[in-house]
Design a protein around this motif. Structure first.
Motif, PDB file in Angstrom:
ATOM      1  N   ALA A   1       6.823   2.599   7.903  1.00  0.00           N
ATOM      2  CA  ALA A   1       6.857   1.181   8.264  1.00  0.00           C
ATOM      3  C   ALA A   1       7.527   0.971   9.616  1.00  0.00           C
ATOM      4  N   VAL A   2       8.640   1.649   9.832  1.00  0.00           N
ATOM      5  CA  VAL A   2       9.355   1.499  11.097  1.00  0.00           C
ATOM      6  C   VAL A   2       8.529   2.044  12.253  1.00  0.00           C
ATOM      7  N   GLU A   3       7.891   3.198  12.063  1.00  0.00           N
ATOM      8  CA  GLU A   3       7.105   3.781  13.143  1.00  0.00           C
ATOM      9  C   GLU A   3       5.907   2.901  13.494  1.00  0.00           C
ATOM     10  N   ILE A   4       5.291   2.292  12.493  1.00  0.00           N
ATOM     11  CA  ILE A   4       4.194   1.378  12.787  1.00  0.00           C
ATOM     12  C   ILE A   4       4.709   0.151  13.534  1.00  0.00           C
ATOM     13  N   ALA A   5       5.867  -0.380  13.123  1.00  0.00           N
ATOM     14  CA  ALA A   5       6.442  -1.527  13.822  1.00  0.00           C
ATOM     15  C   ALA A   5       6.756  -1.191  15.278  1.00  0.00           C
ATOM     16  N   CYS A   6       7.188   0.028  15.520  1.00  0.00           N
ATOM     17  CA  CYS A   6       7.556   0.425  16.886  1.00  0.00           C
ATOM     18  C   CYS A   6       6.335   0.723  17.753  1.00  0.00           C
ATOM     19  N   ASN A   7       5.261   1.233  17.150  1.00  0.00           N
ATOM     20  CA  ASN A   7       4.145   1.751  17.946  1.00  0.00           C
ATOM     21  C   ASN A   7       2.882   0.909  17.895  1.00  0.00           C
ATOM     22  N   ALA A   8       2.794  -0.034  16.966  1.00  0.00           N
ATOM     23  CA  ALA A   8       1.548  -0.799  16.813  1.00  0.00           C
ATOM     24  C   ALA A   8       1.251  -1.600  18.074  1.00  0.00           C
ATOM     25  N   ARG A   9      -0.047  -1.690  18.387  1.00  0.00           N
ATOM     26  CA  ARG A   9      -0.469  -2.487  19.538  1.00  0.00           C
ATOM     27  C   ARG A   9      -1.909  -2.924  19.338  1.00  0.00           C
ATOM     28  N   LEU A  10      -2.234  -4.021  19.985  1.00  0.00           N
ATOM     29  CA  LEU A  10      -3.599  -4.525  20.004  1.00  0.00           C
ATOM     30  C   LEU A  10      -4.186  -4.131  21.348  1.00  0.00           C
ATOM     31  N   ARG A  11      -5.124  -3.214  21.326  1.00  0.00           N
ATOM     32  CA  ARG A  11      -5.579  -2.577  22.559  1.00  0.00           C
ATOM     33  C   ARG A  11      -6.207  -3.559  23.541  1.00  0.00           C
ATOM     34  N   ARG A  12      -6.821  -4.619  23.049  1.00  0.00           N
ATOM     35  CA  ARG A  12      -7.549  -5.514  23.939  1.00  0.00           C
ATOM     36  C   ARG A  12      -6.779  -6.809  24.225  1.00  0.00           C
TER      37      ARG A  12
ATOM     38  N   GLY B   1      -0.749   4.082  15.665  1.00  0.00           N
ATOM     39  CA  GLY B   1      -0.171   5.361  16.051  1.00  0.00           C
ATOM     40  C   GLY B   1      -0.235   6.405  14.963  1.00  0.00           C
ATOM     41  N   VAL B   2      -0.747   6.032  13.768  1.00  0.00           N
ATOM     42  CA  VAL B   2      -0.872   6.960  12.633  1.00  0.00           C
ATOM     43  C   VAL B   2      -2.332   7.376  12.526  1.00  0.00           C
ATOM     44  N   THR B   3      -2.617   8.653  12.693  1.00  0.00           N
ATOM     45  CA  THR B   3      -3.992   9.145  12.716  1.00  0.00           C
ATOM     46  C   THR B   3      -4.759   8.815  11.449  1.00  0.00           C
ATOM     47  N   ALA B   4      -4.141   9.035  10.285  1.00  0.00           N
ATOM     48  CA  ALA B   4      -4.840   8.801   9.022  1.00  0.00           C
ATOM     49  C   ALA B   4      -5.244   7.342   8.853  1.00  0.00           C
ATOM     50  N   VAL B   5      -4.520   6.437   9.497  1.00  0.00           N
ATOM     51  CA  VAL B   5      -4.867   5.024   9.449  1.00  0.00           C
ATOM     52  C   VAL B   5      -5.860   4.691  10.555  1.00  0.00           C
ATOM     53  N   ASP B   6      -5.516   4.997  11.796  1.00  0.00           N
ATOM     54  CA  ASP B   6      -6.350   4.591  12.927  1.00  0.00           C
ATOM     55  C   ASP B   6      -7.737   5.207  12.870  1.00  0.00           C
ATOM     56  N   LEU B   7      -7.820   6.476  12.519  1.00  0.00           N
ATOM     57  CA  LEU B   7      -9.094   7.185  12.550  1.00  0.00           C
ATOM     58  C   LEU B   7      -9.897   6.997  11.273  1.00  0.00           C
ATOM     59  N   MET B   8      -9.220   7.016  10.120  1.00  0.00           N
ATOM     60  CA  MET B   8      -9.932   7.067   8.847  1.00  0.00           C
ATOM     61  C   MET B   8      -9.955   5.734   8.089  1.00  0.00           C
ATOM     62  N   ASN B   9      -8.918   4.918   8.248  1.00  0.00           N
ATOM     63  CA  ASN B   9      -8.809   3.652   7.489  1.00  0.00           C
ATOM     64  C   ASN B   9      -8.228   2.574   8.398  1.00  0.00           C
ATOM     65  N   SER B  10      -8.991   2.221   9.399  1.00  0.00           N
ATOM     66  CA  SER B  10      -8.477   1.394  10.490  1.00  0.00           C
ATOM     67  C   SER B  10      -8.012   0.016  10.014  1.00  0.00           C
ATOM     68  N   LEU B  11      -6.903  -0.420  10.613  1.00  0.00           N
ATOM     69  CA  LEU B  11      -6.341  -1.747  10.361  1.00  0.00           C
ATOM     70  C   LEU B  11      -6.996  -2.734  11.322  1.00  0.00           C
ATOM     71  N   VAL B  12      -7.527  -3.819  10.783  1.00  0.00           N
ATOM     72  CA  VAL B  12      -8.277  -4.799  11.569  1.00  0.00           C
ATOM     73  C   VAL B  12      -7.443  -6.069  11.702  1.00  0.00           C
ATOM     74  N   ARG B  13      -7.497  -6.651  12.884  1.00  0.00           N
ATOM     75  CA  ARG B  13      -6.721  -7.870  13.169  1.00  0.00           C
ATOM     76  C   ARG B  13      -7.159  -9.004  12.231  1.00  0.00           C
ATOM     77  N   GLY B  14      -6.191  -9.528  11.462  1.00  0.00           N
ATOM     78  CA  GLY B  14      -6.470 -10.567  10.479  1.00  0.00           C
ATOM     79  C   GLY B  14      -6.626 -10.050   9.064  1.00  0.00           C
ATOM     80  N   GLN B  15      -6.517  -8.738   8.885  1.00  0.00           N
ATOM     81  CA  GLN B  15      -6.694  -8.106   7.570  1.00  0.00           C
ATOM     82  C   GLN B  15      -5.383  -8.096   6.795  1.00  0.00           C
ATOM     83  N   LYS B  16      -5.475  -7.968   5.484  1.00  0.00           N
ATOM     84  CA  LYS B  16      -4.318  -7.700   4.628  1.00  0.00           C
ATOM     85  C   LYS B  16      -4.547  -6.342   3.974  1.00  0.00           C
ATOM     86  N   LEU B  17      -3.745  -5.374   4.364  1.00  0.00           N
ATOM     87  CA  LEU B  17      -3.936  -3.982   3.934  1.00  0.00           C
ATOM     88  C   LEU B  17      -2.618  -3.459   3.380  1.00  0.00           C
TER      89      LEU B  17
END
Length: 461
Positions: free
Chosen positions: A164-175, A134-150
């Motif tokens: 941290a709280v907003e990511i916990a509330c909004n994070a999702r695995l699209r597929r 849900g964070v543009t600077a992360v999703d668009l520019m520095n994407s978090l990948v399933r299984g990664q440590k970032l």
């Protein structure tokens, strides 16, 4: 596991969170113990060091009122374990895995070592797929990948708790199905106000139902702070590799963990290393970070987003420096952006997600996502350089092309980076194409002719 053994009258001294005993039995390093006294309930602890004459115990709770004369220690005969079960989601625990939400005890089905089990490199699979935060600077520019440590590198006073709280509330695995995605959130050495903020925010958003929340307060023992991420990651490993869920573990603040490591190391009289931290801090951090990943043959995955504060905003400090060696990139918060009111104040130029290429593109996000991110990064880097030049010669001394880059840089920060509320990847990409229209088409060298015709020239006309 050997039978539990009681030891009485062996305590010799107490120094901070450390209790020293005369060695009267064979014990193992990291063995769990209970320290009983006439004052207060039993206290949890573990064996921190031992030699031929003495055993050093880390007391994981307050040592207030603990008298040496009446100390009675019960050795468990095994390392610390965490009793876990399917009902772990939606519960709130303290730093050593005890329920503190007022509900019933957790119905446990397994007992797991909090140190975890090493994952064979041959069993690891390459992290794939995209986690939308849900964070543009992360999703668009520095994407978090399933299984990664970032990790996320922050500074004192910057809004990393809110992020941290907003990511916990909004994070999702699209597929994946919503019920297959879970959050493990650990607050390490946080003030009471921050702990309540985490709890209230997750409850209000409904995200607590899919979250296991661990809260270690700044007032708790420093030795307990060393165990909080281990209990949290044990819960995450159970959910990922036993329950088959895709788990995002958010750990904040890892700098507090390292400070506790330095404090306990000093109490043990160990030789300090760089800036007083113990020489084994690298291996201690690696033992935590490397618990993330994908295992062949297991349906679940474990992704880590570790947050740490850089003392004096120094990215060369031992904690962020060593973290950068272990993890796969970093997200960096910028104080200058924060002062200008841009939220989240993520500086994209020093930020990096090394696995972004493995989790984005046509199969995972959008075919044009990688090219858009690359063009935005290159253009913003040029805009920052142009600002420096304009600061020296003035805007009247730069070319019209340079002025278009200055306009792009302003729109990039105010329209793309700055956001109120979560955005989908599609919304972030639409904004990305929009801000690129501030530049001449000839400058968009990282886009194909088809992409320029579709998103830039076609939209402008």
């Amino acid at each position: 596991m050997r039978p539990r053994i009681y030891v009485e009258g062996a305590a010799t001294r107490l120094e901070g969170p450390l209790l020293f005993l005369r060695r009267t039995l064979d014990a193992g390093l990291n063995e769990a113990v209970e320290i009983e006294s006439e004052q207060g309930p039993p206290r949890l602890g573990r064996v921190a060091a031992l030699d031929e004459d003495f055993i050093t115990l880390e007391v994981l709770e307050s040592t207030s009122g603990l008298g040496l004369a009446d100390v009675r220690v019960r050795f468990h005969g095994r390392p610390l374990h965490f009793e876990v079960g399917p009902g772990i989601l939606g519960r709130v625990f303290d730093g050593v895995g005890r329920v503190i939400d007022g509900g019933p005890p957790l119905a446990a089905v397994q007992s797991l070592r909090i140190d975890g089990l090493p994952i064979s490199p041959m069993a690891r699979a390459t992290p794939r797929d995209f986690i939308e935060t849900g964070v543009t600077a992360v999703d668009l520019m520095n994407s978090l990948v399933r299984g990664q440590k970032l990790p996320l590198f922050s500074g004192g006073g910057l809004p990393h708790d809110r992020i941290a709280v907003e990511i916990a509330c909004n994070a999702r695995l699209r597929r994946a199905r919503e019920q297959d995605f879970a959050i493990v959130f650990a607050g390490i050495g946080v003030p009471y106000e921050s702990a309540e903020y985490f709890r209230r925010s997750l409850e209000a958003s409904g995200a607590l139902e899919r979250t296991a929340l661990f809260l270690n307060l700044a007032s708790d023992s420093s030795t307990q702070r060393l165990l909080t991420p281990r209990f949290a990651l044990t819960a995450a490993e159970y959910l990922a590799f036993e329950e088959g869920k895709h788990v995002l573990a958010i750990l904040t603040d890892m700098t507090n963990y390292c400070e506790a490591l330095r404090e306990v190391s000093s109490s043990l009289g160990e030789i300090p290393g760089r800036m007083g931290f113990p020489g084994y801090m690298y291996s201690s951090l690696a033992a935590l970070y490397e618990r993330a990943g994908c295992i062949r043959g297991r349906p679940g995955t474990l992704t880590q987003l570790s947050i740490l504060t850089m003392p004096a905003d120094d990215i060369g400090h031992p904690v962020p420096d060593l973290t950068g060696y272990i993890t796969e990139g970093q997200i960096v918060l910028d104080r200058a952006l924060d002062r200008r009111g841009i939220y989240p104040p993520i500086q994209v130029l020093p930020s990096l997600s090394r696995l972004m290429k493995d989790g984005t593109g046509g199969e995972y996000t959008h075919p044009d996502h990688p090219a858009l991110a690359s063009q935005l990064y290159a253009a913003y880097a040029r805009a920052v350089q142009t600002r420096v030049l304009a600061g020296v010669v003035g805007e009247e001394g730069i070319t019209e092309l340079d002025k278009s880059y200055l306009e792009f840089g302003t729109r990039f920060e105010q329209d793309l980076l700055d956001q109120q509320g979560a955005r989908t990847l599609e919304q972030s990409m639409a904004l990305g194409w929009q801000v690129l229209r501030a530049l001449p088409v000839a400058e968009l060298s990282r886009l194909s002719d088809a992409q320029i015709a579709r998103y830039i020239a076609g939209a402008a006309s």
